[in-house]
Scaffold this motif. Sequence first.
Motif, mmCIF file in Angstrom:
data_model
loop_
_atom_site.group_PDB
_atom_site.id
_atom_site.type_symbol
_atom_site.label_atom_id
_atom_site.label_comp_id
_atom_site.label_asym_id
_atom_site.label_seq_id
_atom_site.Cartn_x
_atom_site.Cartn_y
_atom_site.Cartn_z
ATOM 1 N N ALA A 244 68.034 48.419 88.066
ATOM 2 C CA ALA A 244 67.677 47.092 87.555
ATOM 3 C C ALA A 244 68.720 46.016 87.810
ATOM 4 C CB ALA A 244 67.409 47.182 86.051
ATOM 5 N N ALA A 245 69.853 46.363 88.404
ATOM 6 C CA ALA A 245 70.966 45.412 88.473
ATOM 7 C C ALA A 245 70.799 44.347 89.542
ATOM 8 C CB ALA A 245 72.290 46.152 88.693
ATOM 9 N N ASN A 246 70.010 44.609 90.566
ATOM 10 C CA ASN A 246 69.866 43.604 91.622
ATOM 11 C C ASN A 246 68.558 43.805 92.378
ATOM 12 O OD1 ASN A 246 70.435 45.605 93.778
ATOM 13 N ND2 ASN A 246 72.501 45.577 92.913
ATOM 14 N N GLY A 247 68.301 42.900 93.317
ATOM 15 C CA GLY A 247 67.135 43.026 94.182
ATOM 16 C C GLY A 247 65.817 43.046 93.430
ATOM 17 N N ILE A 248 64.940 43.957 93.831
ATOM 18 C CA ILE A 248 63.615 44.051 93.232
ATOM 19 C C ILE A 248 63.710 44.411 91.753
ATOM 20 C CG2 ILE A 248 61.440 45.351 93.261
ATOM 21 C CD1 ILE A 248 61.800 45.574 96.328
ATOM 22 N N GLY A 249 64.644 45.280 91.399
ATOM 23 C CA GLY A 249 64.804 45.659 90.000
ATOM 24 C C GLY A 249 65.174 44.482 89.125
ATOM 25 N N ARG A 250 66.095 43.668 89.597
ATOM 26 C CA ARG A 250 66.507 42.483 88.847
ATOM 27 C C ARG A 250 65.333 41.514 88.692
ATOM 28 N NH1 ARG A 250 68.159 37.231 89.403
ATOM 29 N NH2 ARG A 250 69.984 36.575 88.173
ATOM 30 N N ALA A 251 64.646 41.236 89.782
ATOM 31 C CA ALA A 251 63.509 40.308 89.734
ATOM 32 C C ALA A 251 62.421 40.828 88.794
ATOM 33 C CB ALA A 251 62.950 40.098 91.135
ATOM 34 N N THR A 252 62.211 42.139 88.800
ATOM 35 C CA THR A 252 61.210 42.739 87.931
ATOM 36 C C THR A 252 61.609 42.599 86.470
ATOM 37 O OG1 THR A 252 60.565 44.298 89.666
ATOM 38 C CG2 THR A 252 59.990 44.879 87.397
ATOM 39 N N ALA A 253 62.876 42.865 86.171
ATOM 40 C CA ALA A 253 63.363 42.733 84.796
ATOM 41 C C ALA A 253 63.174 41.317 84.280
ATOM 42 C CB ALA A 253 64.836 43.134 84.727
ATOM 43 N N LEU A 254 63.541 40.332 85.084
ATOM 44 C CA LEU A 254 63.416 38.944 84.645
ATOM 45 C C LEU A 254 61.953 38.525 84.531
ATOM 46 C CD1 LEU A 254 66.339 37.274 86.637
ATOM 47 C CD2 LEU A 254 66.337 38.225 84.325
ATOM 48 N N GLY A 255 61.105 39.082 85.380
ATOM 49 C CA GLY A 255 59.671 38.800 85.270
ATOM 50 C C GLY A 255 59.094 39.330 83.968
ATOM 51 N N PHE A 256 59.442 40.558 83.599
ATOM 52 C CA PHE A 256 58.978 41.111 82.330
ATOM 53 C C PHE A 256 59.525 40.318 81.150
ATOM 54 C CE2 PHE A 256 58.019 45.188 84.598
ATOM 55 C CZ PHE A 256 56.732 45.378 84.111
ATOM 56 N N ALA A 257 60.794 39.891 81.249
ATOM 57 C CA ALA A 257 61.392 39.111 80.155
ATOM 58 C C ALA A 257 60.623 37.810 79.940
ATOM 59 C CB ALA A 257 62.860 38.821 80.466
ATOM 60 N N LYS A 258 60.216 37.163 81.010
ATOM 61 C CA LYS A 258 59.450 35.924 80.885
ATOM 62 C C LYS A 258 58.107 36.156 80.196
ATOM 63 C CE LYS A 258 61.481 33.826 85.027
ATOM 64 N NZ LYS A 258 61.242 33.439 86.437
ATOM 65 N N GLU A 259 57.590 37.380 80.323
ATOM 66 C CA GLU A 259 56.321 37.716 79.668
ATOM 67 C C GLU A 259 56.519 38.198 78.235
ATOM 68 O OE1 GLU A 259 53.197 37.326 80.800
ATOM 69 O OE2 GLU A 259 54.049 36.314 82.551
ATOM 70 N N GLY A 260 57.796 38.254 77.796
ATOM 71 C CA GLY A 260 58.065 38.638 76.419
ATOM 72 C C GLY A 260 58.257 40.118 76.178
ATOM 73 N N ALA A 261 58.465 40.889 77.249
ATOM 74 C CA ALA A 261 58.674 42.329 77.100
ATOM 75 C C ALA A 261 60.141 42.631 76.825
ATOM 76 C CB ALA A 261 58.220 43.063 78.362
ATOM 77 N N ASP A 262 60.386 43.624 75.984
ATOM 78 C CA ASP A 262 61.749 44.098 75.747
ATOM 79 C C ASP A 262 62.149 45.055 76.871
ATOM 80 O OD1 ASP A 262 61.972 42.671 73.339
ATOM 81 O OD2 ASP A 262 60.959 44.289 72.254
#
Length: 266
Positions: free
Chosen positions: A15-33
């Motif tokens: 999750a620290a960079n690349g696709i993992g990072r983008a995915t984490a931030l995308g879920f955060a914008k949707e309100g996911a923990d």
Amino acid sequence: MDTGLKGKVVIITGAANGIGRATALGFAKEGADLGLLDIDEKGLAEVAAVAGRHGVTVHSASADLSEAAGVSGGMDELLKGFGNRVDVLVNNVGSGAIRSFDDVDDAAWDATLSLNFMSYVRATRKALPILRANGGVIVNNASDLARQPEPVPVDYSVSKAAILALTKALARAEAPKIRVNAVAPGPIWSPFWEKPGGFAETMGKYHKMEPQAAVEHELKLRQLPLQRLGTPDEVANVILFLASDLASFVTSSVWGVDGGSIRSII
């Protein structure tokens, strides 16, 4: 449209960079923990800080995901942080280098399969008992090379093909409570490509060109209809969709995010 992701607990490997990072931030914008797992402690801290600005809970664990103990310990730490809860598992971690079959010895095969495939198996083992009890989603990050291998990198392609087999098997075994799907990205410009020893540098050595010229050459060889590298956000968008209620009737599928590189109709 409501994705239904708000309040969900999502664990992401790599999750620290690349696709993992983008995915984490995308879920955060949707309100996911978020539960974030990676060997890069500094990168994890940066992603956690940015994601936290969206008002979600973020737990992170630094671990070597190429080893069984690293996956087990990291998953245990994240699950404990969320009271033994997970709704979505995104298996994303992976690495690779451009090299021919003759250049991949047994140790290199073991290293590639351990990180790119066995980390998925091990993380899934940890999450499955919870997902079986409560329902949920698994999304696996594969590659277009799993479906349409090129001469190089052979070990990377094999590891990603194994992920597709795992995805299909789990989707049938764990239905109807758990949906299991895969994304299959094509060339995506990220640290995976640009880091020292990454795809761009090793592709340059393989083609005997400067890295940028080698990447452009490779794109011409693959004849991508969209004629460019993709971005991590473009893959993350599909991962979020597959994890969401919008994809409630989607399982055992492989979603290409590849600029049109796959020519087969199936």
